[in-house]
Design a protein around this motif. Structure first.
Motif, PDB file in Angstrom:
ATOM      1  N   PHE A 208       0.825  -1.214   0.000  1.00  9.96           N
ATOM      2  CA  PHE A 208       0.000   0.000   0.000  1.00  9.96           C
ATOM      3  C   PHE A 208       0.858   1.262   0.000  1.00  9.96           C
ATOM      4  O   PHE A 208       0.540   2.243  -0.670  1.00  9.96           O
ATOM      5  N   THR A 209       1.964   1.256   0.761  1.00  6.46           N
ATOM      6  CA  THR A 209       2.824   2.441   0.792  1.00  6.46           C
ATOM      7  C   THR A 209       3.413   2.741  -0.580  1.00  6.46           C
ATOM      8  O   THR A 209       3.795   3.873  -0.852  1.00  6.46           O
ATOM      9  N   LYS A 210       3.475   1.730  -1.431  1.00  2.00           N
ATOM     10  CA  LYS A 210       4.012   1.940  -2.778  1.00  2.00           C
ATOM     11  C   LYS A 210       2.958   2.476  -3.742  1.00  2.00           C
ATOM     12  O   LYS A 210       3.216   3.396  -4.515  1.00  2.00           O
ATOM     13  N   THR A 211       1.756   1.896  -3.713  1.00  2.00           N
ATOM     14  CA  THR A 211       0.727   2.250  -4.690  1.00  2.00           C
ATOM     15  C   THR A 211      -0.280   3.264  -4.166  1.00  2.00           C
ATOM     16  O   THR A 211      -0.884   3.995  -4.947  1.00  2.00           O
ATOM     17  N   GLY A 212      -0.504   3.295  -2.843  1.00  2.00           N
ATOM     18  CA  GLY A 212      -1.492   4.204  -2.273  1.00  2.00           C
ATOM     19  C   GLY A 212      -2.921   3.764  -2.472  1.00  2.00           C
ATOM     20  O   GLY A 212      -3.852   4.549  -2.253  1.00  2.00           O
ATOM     21  N   LEU A 213      -3.135   2.508  -2.876  1.00  2.00           N
ATOM     22  CA  LEU A 213      -4.491   2.019  -3.152  1.00  2.00           C
ATOM     23  C   LEU A 213      -4.535   0.514  -2.912  1.00  2.00           C
ATOM     24  O   LEU A 213      -3.743  -0.231  -3.493  1.00  2.00           O
ATOM     25  N   ILE A 214      -5.465   0.074  -2.030  1.00  2.00           N
ATOM     26  CA  ILE A 214      -5.579  -1.356  -1.732  1.00  2.00           C
ATOM     27  C   ILE A 214      -7.027  -1.682  -1.383  1.00  2.00           C
ATOM     28  O   ILE A 214      -7.777  -0.818  -0.907  1.00  2.00           O
ATOM     29  N   PHE A 215      -7.441  -2.936  -1.638  1.00  2.00           N
ATOM     30  CA  PHE A 215      -8.813  -3.373  -1.394  1.00  2.00           C
ATOM     31  C   PHE A 215      -8.822  -4.530  -0.402  1.00  2.00           C
ATOM     32  O   PHE A 215      -7.993  -5.442  -0.495  1.00  2.00           O
ATOM     33  N   LEU A 216      -9.757  -4.477   0.533  1.00  2.00           N
ATOM     34  CA  LEU A 216      -9.991  -5.576   1.464  1.00  2.00           C
ATOM     35  C   LEU A 216     -11.260  -6.311   1.042  1.00  2.00           C
ATOM     36  O   LEU A 216     -12.246  -5.677   0.630  1.00  2.00           O
ATOM     37  N   THR A 217     -11.235  -7.631   1.172  1.00  2.00           N
ATOM     38  CA  THR A 217     -12.385  -8.458   0.801  1.00  2.00           C
ATOM     39  C   THR A 217     -12.919  -9.194   2.025  1.00  2.00           C
ATOM     40  O   THR A 217     -12.257  -9.274   3.058  1.00  2.00           O
ATOM     41  N   ASN A 218     -14.140  -9.727   1.888  1.00  2.00           N
ATOM     42  CA  ASN A 218     -14.800 -10.509   2.955  1.00  2.00           C
ATOM     43  C   ASN A 218     -14.928  -9.710   4.249  1.00  2.00           C
ATOM     44  O   ASN A 218     -14.759 -10.239   5.347  1.00  2.00           O
ATOM     45  N   VAL A 219     -15.229  -8.425   4.095  1.00  2.00           N
ATOM     46  CA  VAL A 219     -15.426  -7.576   5.273  1.00  2.00           C
ATOM     47  C   VAL A 219     -16.836  -7.811   5.815  1.00  2.00           C
ATOM     48  O   VAL A 219     -17.808  -7.790   5.043  1.00  2.00           O
TER      49      VAL A 219
END
Length: 556
Positions: free
Chosen positions: A289-300
Motif C-alpha cells: 500500500f505504501t508503494k501504490t497508495g491504493l488497496i482493497f480488502l475483501t470478505n469484510v
C-alpha cells in the motif's frame, strides 16, 4: 577426532558472510589472516585499511605488523582436519535453516510478529549504508571531536557538544526503559559536564564511550554515556537519533493497465481476517500500500463498525465535523456533493481542512443501483506526465496558491494549497491537491493574469488525471473496503440510478501523523530493527529519476 588449537584456513573454506560469521577478533593472538579482503570490523579495531590485497597481516597481541608483499600459497588438497571443519560448517548452516523454517511456521500458526519483511534488492541497497568509522578523539573546551579511521575515506571529523552528549544520554538512569522518557530536565545541567581525555574511548564495535566526572545528575559520582555506531551514523548525517523521520519508501506509480496487472496478481488485495489477525500478511499488504497508495480488502463483515476495525489496524481515526465515521448515501438537500447520485469527478477530500486526512477508507455495505462505479487516479503519476510534457505548466502548478473553503452549518474552513507539492531539493512531485467542488475564488487583483495562467496549466493536468488509460474503474461489491492515500490518489464515481436498489458506503479518515507512525514501524521492520540511514538528496534524486524514467518509458 581432536581438532588443532590453531589452524589457518584458505579463504574458500571460511564461512561466508551472513549468519555464520566468525565472532569479532576470535582468532588466537598469533593467527595469520590470509584472506586479502579483511573484515571491516577487524579493520575498525586495528585501524588498518580494508584494501590490503598485496600484503600479509599478522596480529601479535595488541601490535600490528605488516610483512613482505603477499604471495598466494600454492594450491593444495584440503587436509582431513579442514574437510571436517568444512563439513561442520555446512551442518551448522543446515541447522540454522531448519530452525528458521520452524520459526516461520510458528509465526504463521500463532500469529507471531516476524522480525522483518525481506526487501527487494533495490530497497536493500537503499537501507544498507554503513556507518562512518571513528578511531581517535580530541577533547575541546566545550566539545568532543571524533576523527575518522584511516580506512574511512571522504569522512570528515564529527564534533559533538559535551552538553549535548550528557543531555542525550540514553542509559536506563537517564531514559526510562518502560516509557522511553527522560528522567531529568535539560535545565538541571547547570554547567558543562566535565571529563578527561583518558575517559573518552572509541570501542571495538564502533561506539564511543564517555565517562563524566563529578556528574551533577548522579550526586557527584561518575556517569557513563555510550553512543552506538548507528547513533553516530545518524548524527554524522545531522539526524536526531531519538526522532528518526524515515525517507519515503520508493513508490510504484501506476495507470489503469499497470494497476490492473497488480490486481490480477493479488498484490493489491487482502482478506479482512488476514488484515486484522495475520501480522505477516498485514505487513506485506501495508508495504504494498505504501508503494501504490491504493488497496482493497475483501470478505469484510457487513457491519457498520467494520470500517473502524480496519482503520484501527493502522492507528486511531481522525475526527472531523462529519464525525468519526460518515455515510455516503444519496439524500435530499445534501451538505456534500458526495451525498447525491450525480457524477462525482476526481478529487481529494477536505483540502480546506488542517490537517488534510492522509488515508480515506470506504466500506461498501450496499451497491445494487445501476451505475455508481468508483474511479481512482494516481495524481503523482499524472504530475510526472505533466512535467515530462510541459515543464512550464508543471512549474505554474507548483508555485500558484489555490484557495479552498467550506462554509455550511456553522462550519467555516479555509486553506490555500499548491496544486502540486514538489520536493524543494529534487523538484519531484510528492503530493497533489485537487478538489474542484471545494475551490473558492482567486483573489481579485486587477490586471493580474495569475488565474488565467493557472487555469491553462490546470486544464492540462486535469486531462491527464482523467485520461481513460490513467483511471482505474471498479464497481465495489458489498463486503469490500477500499483504502487510498488521500495525498496522492484521487477518487470519484459514476452517476447512479436511485429509483431501484441502494448504494451505501461507510467511511472514515486517518491523520498524516498516524499514518507516518505506521510507515516508520514498517521501515524499521524492513531494516531489521536498525535505524534508517540518512535520507540524502542524492538518494531522493535517484528515486525520483527512476520514477520519471518509468513514466517516460510507459508513454513510449
Amino acid at each position: 577426532m581432536t581438532r588443532p588449537a590453531r589452524i589457518s584456513l584458505p579463504a574458500v573454506l571460511r564461512p561466508a558472510h551472513g549468519i555464520l560469521t566468525t565472532p569479532r577478533l576470535c582468532a588466537t593472538p598469533t593467527r595469520t589472516l590470509r584472506n586479502p579482503a579483511i573484515r571491516p570490523h577487524v579493520a575498525r579495531h586495528y585501524h588498518i585499511s580494508p584494501n590490503i590485497t598485496k600484503q600479509r597481516l599478522r596480529l601479535t597481541g595488541n601490535e600490528t605488523k605488516l610483512t613482505s608483499p603477499y604471495t598466494p600459497p600454492p594450491i593444495r588438497q584440503a587436509t582431513e582436519d579442514e574437510t571436517a571443519l568444512r563439513k561442520e560448517v555446512e551442518d551448522l548452516k543446515g541447522l540454522v535453516a531448519k530452525l528458521q523454517k520452524e520459526r516461520e511456521q510458528l509465526v504463521a500458526t500463532n500469529g507471531g510478529v516476524p522480525n522483518t519483511i525481506e526487501p527487494s534488492l533495490r530497497e536493500r541497497e537503499y537501507i544498507s549504508r554503513e556507518a562512518p568509522l571513528f578511531s581517535d578523539v580530541k577533547l575541546l573546551p566545550k566539545e568532543i571531536k571524533l576523527f575518522p579511521a584511516p580506512e574511512s575515506e571522504d569522512i570528515k571529523p564529527l564534533t559533538l557538544s559535551r552538553l549535548w552528549l550528557r543531555d542525550s544520554c540514553s542509559c536506563p538512569k537517564c531514559l526510562d526503559p518502560d516509557s522511553g522518557q527522560k528522567t531529568f530536565s535539560t535545565t538541571d545541567l547547570v554547567n558543562i559536564p566535565t571529563t578527561s581525555r583518558e575517559n573518552i574511548r572509541v570501542l571495538s564495535d564502533g561506539s564511543v564511550e564517555v565517562i563524566w566526572e563529578n556528574d551533577s545528575l548522579s550526586n557527584g559520582e561518575s556517569h557513563r554515556t555510550v553512543l552506538s555506531a548507528d547513533q553516530l551514523n545518524l548524527l554524522y548525517h545531522n539526524i536526531n537519533p531519538r526522532i528518526q523521520l524515515q525517507p519515503p519508501i520508493p513508490r510504484t506509480l501506476w495507470d489503469n493497465a499497470s494497476y490492473t496487472d497488480l490486481v490480477r496478481s493479488g498484490a493489491c488485495h487482502i482478506d479482512y481476517n488476514d488484515w486484522r489477525n495475520n501480522d505477516e500478511a498485514f505487513w506485506t499488504a501495508f508495504h504494498q500500500f505504501t508503494k501504490t497508495g491504493l488497496i482493497f480488502l475483501t470478505n469484510v463483515p457487513q457491519e457498520e463498525h467494520s470500517v473502524i476495525n480496519i482503520a484501527n489496524r493502522i492507528g486511531p481515526l481522525q475526527y472531523t465535523f462529519y464525525g468519526w465515521t460518515w455515510d455516503v448515501k444519496s439524500k435530499p438537500r445534501a451538505e456534500n456533493v458526495a451525498y447525491t447520485n450525480v457524477f462525482l469527478g476526481l478529487h481529494q477530500d477536505l483540502m480546506y481542512h488542517d490537517p488534510i486526512p492522509r488515508l480515506q477508507l470506504l466500506h461498501c455495505l450496499a451497491n445494487s443501483c445501476e451505475g455508481g462505479e468508483s474511479l481512482f487516479s494516481d495524481g503523482v503519476h499524472a504530475a510526472l506526465q505533466l512535467l515530462n510534457s510541459d515543464a512550464e505548466a508543471y512549474d505554474i502548478l507548483t508555485k500558484t496558491d489555490v484557495h479552498f473553503g467550506y462554509d455550511k452549518g456553522g462550519h467555516h474552513y479555509y486553506a490555500t494549497r499548491k496544486t502540486i507539492e514538489a520536493d524543494p531539493n529534487t523538484g519531484a512531485p510528492f503530493i497533489t491537491h485537487w478538489a474542484p467542488p471545494f475551490q473558492t475564488s482567486f483573489p481579485c487583483r486587477g490586471k493580474d493574469d495569475r488565474l488565467r495562467r493557472w487555469r491553462e496549466a490546470a486544464e492540462k493536468f486535469q486531462k491527464l488525471l482523467e485520461k481513460e488509460e490513467n483511471m482505474y474503474e471498479v464497481k465495489m461489491k458489498p463486503g469490500e473496503c477500499v483504502i487510498f492515500d488521500n495525498s496522492r490518489v484521487l477518487h470519484g464515481r459514476r452517476e447512479f440510478e436511485t429509483s431501484m436498489g441502494s448504494r451505501w458506503l461507510k467511511g472514515t479518515y486517518v491523520t498524516p501523523q498516524v499514518y507516518r507512525a505506521k510507515e516508520t514501524e514498517l521501515v524499521r521492520r524492513l531494516n531489521k530493527g536498525k535505524p534508517w540511514p540518512a535520507d540524502s538528496t542524492e538518494e531522493r534524486n535517484r528515486i525520483w529519476q527512476l520514477e520519471r524514467d518509468m513514466v517516460k518509458e510507459r508513454k513510449r
